[in-house]
Design a protein around this motif. Structure first.
Motif, mmCIF file in Angstrom:
data_model
loop_
_atom_site.group_PDB
_atom_site.id
_atom_site.type_symbol
_atom_site.label_atom_id
_atom_site.label_comp_id
_atom_site.label_asym_id
_atom_site.label_seq_id
_atom_site.Cartn_x
_atom_site.Cartn_y
_atom_site.Cartn_z
ATOM 1 N N GLN A 1 1.048 -1.045 -0.180
ATOM 2 C CA GLN A 1 0.178 0.435 0.373
ATOM 3 C C GLN A 1 0.837 1.706 0.172
ATOM 4 N N ILE A 2 2.146 0.853 0.717
ATOM 5 C CA ILE A 2 2.752 2.163 0.666
ATOM 6 C C ILE A 2 2.864 2.378 -1.127
ATOM 7 N N ASP A 3 3.751 4.119 -1.538
ATOM 8 C CA ASP A 3 3.602 4.074 -3.021
ATOM 9 C C ASP A 3 4.298 5.858 -2.825
ATOM 10 N N ALA A 4 5.683 5.840 -2.153
ATOM 11 C CA ALA A 4 6.103 6.876 -1.877
ATOM 12 C C ALA A 4 7.628 7.190 -2.050
ATOM 13 N N PRO A 5 7.463 7.085 -3.583
ATOM 14 C CA PRO A 5 9.718 6.467 -4.237
ATOM 15 C C PRO A 5 10.651 7.601 -3.291
ATOM 16 N N ALA A 6 10.204 8.831 -2.836
ATOM 17 C CA ALA A 6 11.272 8.357 -2.222
ATOM 18 C C ALA A 6 11.463 8.121 -0.464
ATOM 19 N N VAL A 7 11.079 6.434 -0.731
ATOM 20 C CA VAL A 7 10.878 5.657 0.832
ATOM 21 C C VAL A 7 11.637 4.929 0.757
ATOM 22 N N GLU A 8 12.769 4.287 1.759
ATOM 23 C CA GLU A 8 13.381 2.901 1.222
ATOM 24 C C GLU A 8 12.314 2.074 1.794
ATOM 25 N N LEU A 9 11.892 0.774 1.565
ATOM 26 C CA LEU A 9 10.665 0.676 2.646
ATOM 27 C C LEU A 9 11.052 -1.029 2.624
ATOM 28 N N SER A 10 10.779 -1.441 4.053
ATOM 29 C CA SER A 10 11.063 -3.031 3.558
ATOM 30 C C SER A 10 10.214 -3.791 5.338
ATOM 31 N N ALA A 11 10.023 -4.553 4.650
ATOM 32 C CA ALA A 11 8.860 -5.161 5.922
ATOM 33 C C ALA A 11 9.570 -6.769 6.592
ATOM 34 N N PHE A 12 9.407 -6.976 7.532
ATOM 35 C CA PHE A 12 10.137 -8.249 8.607
ATOM 36 C C PHE A 12 9.223 -8.814 9.463
ATOM 37 N N ASP A 13 9.759 -10.235 9.798
ATOM 38 C CA ASP A 13 8.393 -10.671 10.773
ATOM 39 C C ASP A 13 9.069 -10.277 11.999
ATOM 40 N N ASP A 14 10.206 -9.376 11.920
ATOM 41 C CA ASP A 14 10.900 -9.549 13.573
ATOM 42 C C ASP A 14 11.417 -8.465 14.420
ATOM 43 N N GLU A 15 11.122 -7.684 15.212
ATOM 44 C CA GLU A 15 11.152 -5.749 15.356
ATOM 45 C C GLU A 15 12.706 -5.634 15.583
ATOM 46 N N GLY A 16 13.448 -6.204 15.612
ATOM 47 C CA GLY A 16 15.742 -7.469 15.845
ATOM 48 C C GLY A 16 15.852 -6.662 14.925
#
Length: 127
Positions: A101-116
């Motif tokens: 859902q995130i479409d912000a070209p200037a933002v590097e985005l990553s998803a994780f299963d773990d907070e650490g």
């Protein structure tokens, strides 16, 4: 000093160049998410923070109105605050649903299963 929002189901941990937003107490209510988003924007203005980590509850499914709000509200918030890094912490498909859902070209985005893992990723970029 970490932002404090006793009236909202969040815990914010200010790490100087970014904030970790623990949303695990949030029950999925869209109106509450809108208020959380307002506090998020306030905490990131002026644009002193370059990153943010959002930790989602396991029992809230991002779909429908919530998914629509994230698509519009979070994209606008990222642009308004000049955010550069965004990490999402959530269970498998949940993380993908938010990430898509995130479409912000200037933002590097990553998803994780773990907070650490998300904190390590952010530390490499935001500090």
């Amino acid at each position: 000093m970490a932002p404090s929002y006793p009236q909202l189901p969040i815990d914010a941990d200010d790490r100087e160049s970014y904030i970790v937003w623990d949303l695990r107490a949030w029950d999925g209510d869209i109106e509450t998410m809108k208020r959380i988003n307002e506090r998020w924007v306030e905490a990131h203005e002026p644009a002193e923070k370059v990153g943010t980590i959002s930790i989602f509850p396991e029992d809230v499914v991002v779909h429908g109105e919530i998914q629509e709000f994230i698509s519009e509200g979070w994209n606008e918030a990222c642009e308004a605050t000049d955010l550069r890094y965004l990490a999402i912490v959530a269970e498998g498909l949940q993380a993908m649903a938010v990430e898509n859902q995130i479409d912000a070209p200037a933002v590097e985005l990553s998803a994780f299963d773990d907070e650490g893992e998300a904190v390590d990723w952010m530390d490499e970029r935001a500090t």
